[in-house]
Design a protein around this motif. Structure first.
Motif, PDB file in Angstrom:
ATOM      1  N   GLY A  86      -7.262   7.998   7.577  1.00  0.00           N
ATOM      2  CA  GLY A  86      -6.119   8.706   7.611  1.00  0.00           C
ATOM      3  C   GLY A  86      -4.831   7.669   7.895  1.00  0.00           C
ATOM      4  O   GLY A  86      -3.733   7.818   7.497  1.00  0.00           O
ATOM      5  N   LEU A  87      -5.329   5.736   8.067  1.00  0.00           N
ATOM      6  CA  LEU A  87      -4.566   5.007   7.686  1.00  0.00           C
ATOM      7  C   LEU A  87      -4.334   4.995   5.812  1.00  0.00           C
ATOM      8  O   LEU A  87      -2.438   4.549   5.705  1.00  0.00           O
ATOM      9  CB  LEU A  87      -4.465   3.711   7.928  1.00  0.00           C
ATOM     10  CG  LEU A  87      -4.247   2.028   8.454  1.00  0.00           C
ATOM     11  CD1 LEU A  87      -2.972   3.237   9.188  1.00  0.00           C
ATOM     12  CD2 LEU A  87      -4.592   1.273   8.775  1.00  0.00           C
ATOM     13  N   VAL A  88      -4.410   4.606   5.282  1.00  0.00           N
ATOM     14  CA  VAL A  88      -4.576   4.933   4.300  1.00  0.00           C
ATOM     15  C   VAL A  88      -3.642   6.863   3.428  1.00  0.00           C
ATOM     16  O   VAL A  88      -2.710   6.094   3.023  1.00  0.00           O
ATOM     17  CB  VAL A  88      -6.280   5.004   2.683  1.00  0.00           C
ATOM     18  CG1 VAL A  88      -5.533   5.150   1.044  1.00  0.00           C
ATOM     19  CG2 VAL A  88      -5.930   3.615   3.017  1.00  0.00           C
ATOM     20  N   LEU A  89      -3.835   6.742   4.046  1.00  0.00           N
ATOM     21  CA  LEU A  89      -3.127   8.008   3.811  1.00  0.00           C
ATOM     22  C   LEU A  89      -1.439   8.819   4.406  1.00  0.00           C
ATOM     23  O   LEU A  89      -0.206   9.068   4.268  1.00  0.00           O
ATOM     24  CB  LEU A  89      -3.424   9.451   4.316  1.00  0.00           C
ATOM     25  CG  LEU A  89      -2.975  11.531   4.116  1.00  0.00           C
ATOM     26  CD1 LEU A  89      -3.422  11.362   2.517  1.00  0.00           C
ATOM     27  CD2 LEU A  89      -3.828  12.392   4.718  1.00  0.00           C
ATOM     28  N   VAL A  90      -1.254   7.856   5.598  1.00  0.00           N
ATOM     29  CA  VAL A  90       0.089   7.684   6.102  1.00  0.00           C
ATOM     30  C   VAL A  90       0.458   6.425   5.228  1.00  0.00           C
ATOM     31  O   VAL A  90       1.725   6.707   5.248  1.00  0.00           O
ATOM     32  CB  VAL A  90      -0.419   7.556   7.655  1.00  0.00           C
ATOM     33  CG1 VAL A  90       1.190   7.235   8.490  1.00  0.00           C
ATOM     34  CG2 VAL A  90      -0.953   9.069   8.576  1.00  0.00           C
ATOM     35  N   VAL A  91       0.428   5.613   5.266  1.00  0.00           N
ATOM     36  CA  VAL A  91       0.751   4.972   4.046  1.00  0.00           C
ATOM     37  C   VAL A  91       1.278   5.591   3.136  1.00  0.00           C
ATOM     38  O   VAL A  91       2.597   5.182   2.393  1.00  0.00           O
ATOM     39  CB  VAL A  91       0.248   3.177   4.441  1.00  0.00           C
ATOM     40  CG1 VAL A  91       0.614   2.211   3.131  1.00  0.00           C
ATOM     41  CG2 VAL A  91      -0.616   2.201   5.943  1.00  0.00           C
ATOM     42  N   GLY A  92      -0.082   5.972   2.378  1.00  0.00           N
ATOM     43  CA  GLY A  92       1.156   6.662   0.888  1.00  0.00           C
ATOM     44  C   GLY A  92       2.087   7.787   0.965  1.00  0.00           C
ATOM     45  O   GLY A  92       2.997   7.169   0.736  1.00  0.00           O
ATOM     46  N   ILE A  93       2.116   8.478   2.696  1.00  0.00           N
ATOM     47  CA  ILE A  93       3.046   9.177   2.513  1.00  0.00           C
ATOM     48  C   ILE A  93       4.493   8.420   2.928  1.00  0.00           C
ATOM     49  O   ILE A  93       5.882   8.731   2.630  1.00  0.00           O
ATOM     50  CB  ILE A  93       2.513  10.301   3.932  1.00  0.00           C
ATOM     51  CG1 ILE A  93       1.353  10.797   3.038  1.00  0.00           C
ATOM     52  CG2 ILE A  93       3.978  11.162   4.389  1.00  0.00           C
ATOM     53  CD1 ILE A  93       1.301  12.460   4.423  1.00  0.00           C
ATOM     54  N   PHE A  94       4.944   7.585   3.682  1.00  0.00           N
ATOM     55  CA  PHE A  94       5.393   6.982   4.027  1.00  0.00           C
ATOM     56  C   PHE A  94       5.689   5.855   2.670  1.00  0.00           C
ATOM     57  O   PHE A  94       7.552   5.550   2.665  1.00  0.00           O
ATOM     58  CB  PHE A  94       5.201   5.084   4.963  1.00  0.00           C
ATOM     59  CG  PHE A  94       4.644   6.559   6.203  1.00  0.00           C
ATOM     60  CD1 PHE A  94       5.383   7.641   7.073  1.00  0.00           C
ATOM     61  CD2 PHE A  94       4.392   5.279   7.525  1.00  0.00           C
ATOM     62  CE1 PHE A  94       5.110   8.066   8.087  1.00  0.00           C
ATOM     63  CE2 PHE A  94       4.199   5.263   8.389  1.00  0.00           C
ATOM     64  CZ  PHE A  94       4.725   7.344   9.011  1.00  0.00           C
ATOM     65  N   ASP A  95       5.229   5.289   1.589  1.00  0.00           N
ATOM     66  CA  ASP A  95       5.370   4.850   0.242  1.00  0.00           C
ATOM     67  C   ASP A  95       6.629   6.121  -0.226  1.00  0.00           C
ATOM     68  O   ASP A  95       7.192   5.538  -0.884  1.00  0.00           O
ATOM     69  CB  ASP A  95       4.014   4.627  -0.425  1.00  0.00           C
ATOM     70  CG  ASP A  95       3.655   3.529   0.115  1.00  0.00           C
ATOM     71  OD1 ASP A  95       4.744   2.391   1.389  1.00  0.00           O
ATOM     72  OD2 ASP A  95       2.539   2.857   0.036  1.00  0.00           O
ATOM     73  N   LEU A  96       5.380   6.462  -0.759  1.00  0.00           N
ATOM     74  CA  LEU A  96       5.975   8.277  -1.257  1.00  0.00           C
ATOM     75  C   LEU A  96       7.653   8.733  -0.689  1.00  0.00           C
ATOM     76  O   LEU A  96       8.612   8.980  -1.721  1.00  0.00           O
ATOM     77  CB  LEU A  96       5.390   9.221  -1.721  1.00  0.00           C
ATOM     78  CG  LEU A  96       6.260  10.898  -1.916  1.00  0.00           C
ATOM     79  CD1 LEU A  96       5.878  10.170  -3.601  1.00  0.00           C
ATOM     80  CD2 LEU A  96       5.025  12.064  -1.265  1.00  0.00           C
TER      81      LEU A  96
END
Length: 102
Positions: A86-96
């Motif tokens: 979940g954390l990796v997914l959230v960070v990926g969305i924030f980076d996008l």
């Protein structure tokens, strides 16, 4: 009957968790730096990522200490794996978001 010796597997698993969280911490710091002075949203996202990453580091370290490194299953527990995913997914969305709004 003796219990199986886990060898160095618990330490390797702990190091893998720490590498993951260290990468997320660095990512949060970069998000924070990219938003400095230009966007309150990026600054906020960087702070959120940093806090979540540090919390993940603390949880993994606490689990390792509590089990004294002997229970490798504890570090591979479903809750920890879901937290990391979940954390990796959230960070990926924030980076996008940070890349698209640049």
């Amino acid at each position: 009957m003796s219990t199986p010796d886990p060898g160095r597997q618990p330490e390797r698993t702990l190091l893998a968790w720490r590498r993951t969280t260290l990468g997320l911490i660095a990512n949060g710091a970069l998000l924070l730096a990219s938003g400095h002075g230009t966007s309150d949203v990026r600054t906020g996202l960087g702070i959120v990522v940093l806090v979540l990453s540090l919390a993940c580091w603390a949880v993994v370290s606490a689990v390792y200490r509590r089990t004294k490194g002997g229970a490798i299953q504890a570090l591979g527990h479903q809750h920890l794996l879901r937290l990391a995913a979940g954390l990796v997914l959230v960070v990926g969305i924030f980076d996008l978001y940070a890349v698209v709004t640049r």
